[in-house]
Design a protein around this motif. Sequence first.
Motif, PDB file in Angstrom:
ATOM      1  N   ARG A 636      39.896  30.445   7.252  1.00 56.61           N
ATOM      2  CA  ARG A 636      40.650  31.692   7.314  1.00 56.61           C
ATOM      3  C   ARG A 636      42.088  31.414   7.706  1.00 56.61           C
ATOM      4  NH1 ARG A 636      38.414  36.972  10.096  1.00 56.61           N
ATOM      5  NH2 ARG A 636      40.318  38.207  10.283  1.00 56.61           N
ATOM      6  N   VAL A 637      42.947  32.047   7.021  1.00 57.47           N
ATOM      7  CA  VAL A 637      44.359  31.876   7.333  1.00 57.47           C
ATOM      8  C   VAL A 637      44.624  32.547   8.669  1.00 57.47           C
ATOM      9  CG1 VAL A 637      46.697  32.365   6.627  1.00 57.47           C
ATOM     10  CG2 VAL A 637      44.940  31.940   4.911  1.00 57.47           C
ATOM     11  N   PRO A 638      45.240  31.857   9.559  1.00 60.85           N
ATOM     12  CA  PRO A 638      45.540  32.452  10.864  1.00 60.85           C
ATOM     13  C   PRO A 638      46.277  33.761  10.687  1.00 60.85           C
ATOM     14  CG  PRO A 638      46.138  30.142  10.828  1.00 60.85           C
ATOM     15  CD  PRO A 638      45.669  30.484   9.456  1.00 60.85           C
ATOM     16  N   ALA A 639      45.875  34.685  11.433  1.00 60.19           N
ATOM     17  CA  ALA A 639      46.393  36.029  11.231  1.00 60.19           C
ATOM     18  C   ALA A 639      47.890  36.101  11.471  1.00 60.19           C
ATOM     19  CB  ALA A 639      45.673  36.991  12.159  1.00 60.19           C
ATOM     20  N   GLN A 640      48.323  35.588  12.584  1.00 58.28           N
ATOM     21  CA  GLN A 640      49.723  35.797  12.959  1.00 58.28           C
ATOM     22  C   GLN A 640      50.657  34.891  12.176  1.00 58.28           C
ATOM     23  OE1 GLN A 640      50.661  38.056  15.145  1.00 58.28           O
ATOM     24  NE2 GLN A 640      48.574  38.774  15.482  1.00 58.28           N
ATOM     25  N   LYS A 644      51.303  28.094   6.986  1.00 59.96           N
ATOM     26  CA  LYS A 644      52.364  27.761   6.048  1.00 59.96           C
ATOM     27  C   LYS A 644      53.711  28.075   6.657  1.00 59.96           C
ATOM     28  CE  LYS A 644      49.236  28.935   2.395  1.00 59.96           C
ATOM     29  NZ  LYS A 644      48.960  29.855   1.286  1.00 59.96           N
ATOM     30  N   ALA A 645      54.570  27.166   6.454  1.00 63.22           N
ATOM     31  CA  ALA A 645      55.907  27.345   6.999  1.00 63.22           C
ATOM     32  C   ALA A 645      56.746  28.107   6.002  1.00 63.22           C
ATOM     33  CB  ALA A 645      56.526  25.985   7.285  1.00 63.22           C
ATOM     34  N   GLY A 646      57.901  28.417   6.419  1.00 63.19           N
ATOM     35  CA  GLY A 646      58.845  28.969   5.472  1.00 63.19           C
ATOM     36  C   GLY A 646      58.780  30.471   5.321  1.00 63.19           C
ATOM     37  N   LYS A 647      58.243  31.095   6.278  1.00 67.83           N
ATOM     38  CA  LYS A 647      58.256  32.555   6.154  1.00 67.83           C
ATOM     39  C   LYS A 647      59.668  33.057   6.279  1.00 67.83           C
ATOM     40  CE  LYS A 647      53.722  33.257   8.121  1.00 67.83           C
ATOM     41  NZ  LYS A 647      52.964  33.930   9.194  1.00 67.83           N
ATOM     42  N   MET A 648      59.871  34.158   5.632  1.00 67.29           N
ATOM     43  CA  MET A 648      61.219  34.687   5.698  1.00 67.29           C
ATOM     44  C   MET A 648      61.458  35.359   7.039  1.00 67.29           C
ATOM     45  SD  MET A 648      61.956  36.095   1.967  1.00 67.29           S
ATOM     46  CE  MET A 648      62.525  37.520   2.804  1.00 67.29           C
TER      47      MET A 648
END
Lengths: 648, 214
Positions: A636-640, A644-648
């Motif tokens: 499961r992708v961590p909620a917070q 993955k890096a690079g969020k805007m």
Amino acid sequence: MSLAASAGRGPGTMWSPTHVQVTVLQARGLRAKGPGGTSDAYAVIQVGKEKYATSVSERSLGAPVWREEATFELPPLLSSGTAPAAAAATLQLTVLHRALLGLDKFLGRAEVDLRELHRDQSRRKKQWYTLKSKPGKKDKERGEIEVDIQFMRNNMTASMFDLSMKDKSRNPFGKLKDKIKGKNKDNTSDTASAIVPSTTPSVDSDDESFSKDKKKKSKIKTLFSKPSLQKTPLSQSMSVLPTSKPDKVLLRPGDFQSRWGDEGDNEDESSSASEVMSQKRTSSTDHTQPNQSNFSLPKKEGLSFLGGLRSKNDSLSRSNVCINGNHVYMEQPEAKSEIRESSPSNSPSPQGFRKRHLFSSTENLAARSPKEPGEGGGMSSDRRLSDSSTKDSMKSMSLPSYRPLTTADSREGLSPANMEVATKETKDSKKQESKKSSLLSLVTGKKDVAKGSEGEPLPPVSEKEKGRKGVLVEAQLREEDLVRRPEKDAVPVASQWGSSQNPFEDAQISDLEASVESKCEPKPPVPVPRTPQTRAVKPRPHPVKPMNTTAPKITNSSLGTATIISENLINEALMKKYQPSDPAFAYAQLTHDELIQLVLKQKETISKKEFQVRELEDYIDNLLVRVMEETPNILRVPAQTGKKAGKM
Amino acid sequence: ATTPYNYSYIFKYIIIGDMGVGKSCLLHQFTEKKFMADCPHTIGVEFGTRIIEVSGQKIKLQIWDTAGQERFRAVTRSYYRGAAGALMVYDITRRSTYNHLSSWLTDARNLTNPNTVIILIGNKADLEAQRDVTYEEAKQFAEENGLLFLEASAKTGENVEDAFLEAAKKIYQNIQDGSLDLNAAESGVQHKPSAPQGGRLTSEPQPQREGCGC
């Protein structure tokens, strides 16, 4: 065809071809041995003892296209009308899949009775032949191979050089060969045409190219003396598989890699070929086998020449490439073990190194004279050892080529600076280079062999070889071996001592050891001081290839030396352009052929890596499935903050 | 979150499509409402969840995202298995990704159950200037194959929400009209009757993490 027809009918046709040119065009319907229904297919064509292999058609989907030709000298019997030995007049076509690991896989074989074909009056015939299973095995659908067979007279167009033929008397067809030999000497009819571009370019091929391009190698030259042959474009692509080059060891890295993997093939092949094959096969065999243990052995002693080479490699490991064009193509996985062995990294003074090499090279050139050329003063220790060892080695060693290789290895192992020296040497003694390369290949092959070929019974061969070698070898040894052996012999000892003051020496030593080992291997009985070390490796007598050519070579060699020297000078000039620190330096000195070999080696390495990646992927694949089905929450992708890096 | 489950159903979704069409970004946009500008390309398999509401029912979407369908064959099979909804994504600025849809559709049809709702999504709708696939032709393709269709942008969030919701509505509708058998092993839907021991508990992840914010 028209000619044949006009000539007349009947077995005793009017015209009697002296050669037959076989062009392997393509195959189809081959069984898939590789991944994804593909095969890395190549064909081995053989008439009598002569054998050539095509390049490997990679990833062919059951229908490789080669279009490579080889020319064979026909047994006089055929032409004269007398009944030639069936084997001598039978064209054997064997299609193999080049396996990355282990033995190459048999894809099919076909036989063509050249006598019958000739009786049919056809001068040229292009035809599909059905591939069959090995004798004694149940037939499967193996596809077919298209071959163009053309009978010729005065084969001036031979595209390939026949390296193998000259000296071997081992083969049942020895007689034929003898005849051929005679012809070769006189006419220079090189019937050969080998095609062995496969994995790693064969040393032979290199030699050929050299001879063509540079004519450096005298010995080689003799073989290729005919200009027409050199011209042929194919020659480069083909290498003689079973060859017994006069000076050089025939083994090529590629060979080791198991082109000939199938047992059946070996059977078919002439004895000489078989020997070679066995070596190759062994090399190709799995790493897991005991032989490998040698590699893994931290101790230099335990290591055979292979180990020695590796050690060198280790020091040089950064630049796999070698010096002089004798690059050491490091064998991938095994390198680690080698590293242990490797002598402490030396920062060899390039100059000293060079000197040495130069000496050796000069010596090599002078090699004709039986005398041992004293090596540089630095070699003194080596000499001590060498004297005793050399004699033994001389006797035992039938294959001069090994030695050169070993030396080459050592050079390679050395730092880039060393490379320069090596290059000089190499240039001087192209012969040596070829030998070296062959040695290298042998070494590598041996490694492989040792690993894989436990099961194979090779020991007997060595003895045989000894006998043969005894005669043939002497001449060769005198020239080349004498010069180098002292060094080598001495070197091995030094290596055993474990500490060489000179880094260079170490490298050489390792080489020497390797050479010694190789020598020992072929001839276990010979009591050499180092024997204990070599023994571990011994199992593989193969390394010693049947190098039968002696006399002719010698003559050539003299000529070759001069050329070689000039070449060396040229090479030096070229080499100066690059700074030793420049990564390109190591490559600058390589010849075209060497570079090709290097590329092929790299390709092989890459394909191995890909295979490993594939395995890993499969593993992950299965692992993921289990996770998905049993504990999917892990995925499961961590909620917070996402992984993955690079969020805007 | 006082009750064991604050939703009634779990729908398993999968996202398929060529590399680089924005599958992971769609997922991220939907679950996080953020756009990942330089989303690393997905190597393995992962999923995100979000609870939505359809017709007053709380539905947890468990959306699986993967890459390397070529390399992970076993995973791919497992990935498709039991999907209630599939988002089949292409990039409107790259025609090749559109041209590959038929093969993706074939896989989806072969590896999922017949009731799996497939929605075609033309992603990167914000890049209108670079459009390489018209809305009309994609719409026609969708209709011919019985697919829902939307153009969306993971970057702007346009239609992303709707894409997931439309599919969920369709699935829920299938449940309501009985065309989707919740008891089927691979329906891709779990009904959580508000009690922890809900009917068919397959290997689906348990929802206990809901609201835990980790």
